[in-house]
Design a protein around this motif. Structure first.
Motif, PDB file in Angstrom:
ATOM      1  N   UNK A 145       0.801  -1.216   0.000  1.00 17.13           N
ATOM      2  CA  UNK A 145       0.000   0.000   0.000  1.00 17.13           C
ATOM      3  C   UNK A 145       0.842   1.279   0.000  1.00 17.13           C
ATOM      4  N   UNK A 146       2.173   1.133   0.056  1.00 20.56           N
ATOM      5  CA  UNK A 146       3.081   2.276  -0.106  1.00 20.56           C
ATOM      6  C   UNK A 146       4.390   1.721  -0.648  1.00 20.56           C
ATOM      7  N   UNK A 180      -3.172  -5.879   8.427  1.00 17.01           N
ATOM      8  CA  UNK A 180      -3.906  -4.795   9.088  1.00 17.01           C
ATOM      9  C   UNK A 180      -3.485  -3.435   8.516  1.00 17.01           C
ATOM     10  N   UNK A 181      -2.204  -3.282   8.226  1.00 18.58           N
ATOM     11  CA  UNK A 181      -1.719  -2.031   7.639  1.00 18.58           C
ATOM     12  C   UNK A 181      -2.250  -1.860   6.217  1.00 18.58           C
ATOM     13  N   UNK A 182      -2.209  -2.920   5.438  1.00 17.09           N
ATOM     14  CA  UNK A 182      -2.600  -2.838   4.035  1.00 17.09           C
ATOM     15  C   UNK A 182      -4.101  -2.997   3.858  1.00 17.09           C
ATOM     16  N   UNK A 183      -4.582  -4.215   3.847  1.00 17.26           N
ATOM     17  CA  UNK A 183      -6.008  -4.474   3.600  1.00 17.26           C
ATOM     18  C   UNK A 183      -6.904  -3.943   4.717  1.00 17.26           C
ATOM     19  N   UNK A 184      -6.377  -3.880   5.929  1.00 18.92           N
ATOM     20  CA  UNK A 184      -7.178  -3.411   7.055  1.00 18.92           C
ATOM     21  C   UNK A 184      -7.376  -1.907   7.106  1.00 18.92           C
ATOM     22  N   UNK A 185      -6.582  -1.168   6.344  1.00 18.11           N
ATOM     23  CA  UNK A 185      -6.795   0.276   6.238  1.00 18.11           C
ATOM     24  C   UNK A 185      -5.944   1.151   7.139  1.00 18.11           C
ATOM     25  N   UNK A 241      -2.711   1.997   6.840  1.00 14.49           N
ATOM     26  CA  UNK A 241      -1.927   2.934   6.038  1.00 14.49           C
ATOM     27  C   UNK A 241      -2.800   4.082   5.547  1.00 14.49           C
ATOM     28  N   UNK A 242      -3.994   3.746   5.089  1.00 15.64           N
ATOM     29  CA  UNK A 242      -4.927   4.774   4.622  1.00 15.64           C
ATOM     30  C   UNK A 242      -5.289   5.739   5.744  1.00 15.64           C
ATOM     31  N   UNK A 243      -5.440   5.222   6.941  1.00 13.27           N
ATOM     32  CA  UNK A 243      -5.761   6.064   8.091  1.00 13.27           C
ATOM     33  C   UNK A 243      -4.621   7.032   8.391  1.00 13.27           C
ATOM     34  N   UNK A 244      -3.388   6.524   8.382  1.00 13.43           N
ATOM     35  CA  UNK A 244      -2.228   7.397   8.590  1.00 13.43           C
ATOM     36  C   UNK A 244      -2.183   8.507   7.539  1.00 13.43           C
ATOM     37  N   UNK A 250       0.133  11.916   8.646  1.00 20.51           N
ATOM     38  CA  UNK A 250       1.279  11.543   9.459  1.00 20.51           C
ATOM     39  C   UNK A 250       2.608  11.702   8.716  1.00 20.51           C
ATOM     40  N   UNK A 251       2.548  12.095   7.455  1.00 18.72           N
ATOM     41  CA  UNK A 251       3.773  12.311   6.670  1.00 18.72           C
ATOM     42  C   UNK A 251       4.692  11.099   6.730  1.00 18.72           C
ATOM     43  N   UNK A 252       4.177   9.942   6.408  1.00 18.98           N
ATOM     44  CA  UNK A 252       4.977   8.714   6.479  1.00 18.98           C
ATOM     45  C   UNK A 252       6.066   8.711   5.412  1.00 18.98           C
ATOM     46  N   UNK A 253       7.249   8.226   5.793  1.00 17.72           N
ATOM     47  CA  UNK A 253       8.364   8.071   4.867  1.00 17.72           C
ATOM     48  C   UNK A 253       8.326   6.692   4.226  1.00 17.72           C
ATOM     49  N   UNK A 254       8.049   5.664   5.023  1.00 18.43           N
ATOM     50  CA  UNK A 254       7.938   4.304   4.496  1.00 18.43           C
ATOM     51  C   UNK A 254       7.201   3.414   5.488  1.00 18.43           C
TER      52      UNK A 254
END
Length: 265
Positions: free
Chosen positions: A142-143, A179-184, A186-189, A194-198
């Motif tokens: 997802x990223x 949970x990060x990918x299909x669970x959403x 990453x989308x929530x961040x 949250x300006x995620x780098x990776x």
């Protein structure tokens, strides 16, 4: 008889070529980056100074000449008082072949020639570090690519938060990644900025099974506000209690970092 042998040999060779091609394509993992995270563990400020000088004046310029970009260099916020003083170097690679090519050039000495830096010529009894810890990671689906953060505060005020989540079993680890990918998650961040780098899975490291990710903020107050919003968000409240995602983290480590003045972001 010879004709049959020739035909059989040809089929075997064709199969091996196909297998090799499939392996190479799998290793490249369409569009997804790989990351090398190197942590220099030091005891003294002098050691940090030697490593910083080497990274700034020798190592990063050499990497940039090979076409590698978006290389992050960070120091622990508590380096002034910590007994384990740390420097972090994050390098993104388009494929494992790019990673292997860099490692080969470093080993052969063809990338950095005539290296007379204090780091390189340090004596055995004047180590520039206590140990080096290296982790190889693969970007979440997802990223797939590292993203440089958009921040406005001075470098010394910015807070980069590196998180490491270890799982009790490999099955539960896979559920946390899900949970990060299909669970959403990453989308929530992303929605909460949250300006995620990776976000990435640890393929090889000293703590496994394990995933890691980095978020960034202008300052500590902004960081605290973002996490409050995250915990209070209805989406998080929903997915955090879903049975398939329960008990997926057995240990969480949080590292607060500043970017160095020569970091690419």
């Amino acid at each position: 008889m010879k004709q049959k042998f020739f035909t059989s040999t040809t089929l075997v060779l064709a199969f091996l070529l196909l297998l090799n091609s499939s392996f190479i394509n799998a290793v490249k993992a369409p569009g997804g980056e790989y990351y090398q995270l190197t942590i220099y563990h030091c005891k003294t400020a002098d050691q940090l100074g030697v490593i910083n000088a080497y990274l700034k004046n020798t190592y990063l310029p050499a990497l940039h000449k090979t076409g590698l970009t978006n290389i992050g260099v960070f120091s622990s916020i508590d380096n002034d008082t910590a007994t384990d003083k740390r420097l972090y170097v994050l390098i993104p690679f388009a494929s494992l072949q790019k990673y292997e090519a860099l490692m080969t050039r470093l080993t052969e000495g063809s990338l950095i020639k005539n290296n007379t830096s204090d780091y390189n010529i340090a004596a055995f009894n004047k180590m520039p570090f206590e140990r080096i810890e290296t982790t190889l990671l693969k970007a979440f689906k997802d990223m797939l690519h590292l993203k440089k953060p958009v921040l406005t505060a001075p470098l010394t005020e910015r807070v980069y938060e590196l998180r490491s989540y270890e799982a009790p079993t490999e099955r539960l680890y896979r559920q946390k990644v899900k949970m990060f990918n299909d669970g959403g998650e990453v989308t929530l961040f992303d929605r909460l900025k949250f300006n995620a780098v990776f976000y990435a899975e640890v393929l090889s490291g000293s703590h496994m099974p394990n995933l890691m990710y980095m978020t960034t903020f202008n300052n500590k107050a902004e960081r605290d506000e973002h996490w409050k919003n995250f915990v209070d968000d209805s989406v998080w409240k929903k997915i955090s209690v879903m049975p398939e995602y329960l008990n997926t983290v057995s240990k969480a480590d949080i590292f607060f970092l500043h970017p160095t003045e020569y970091s690419d972001y």
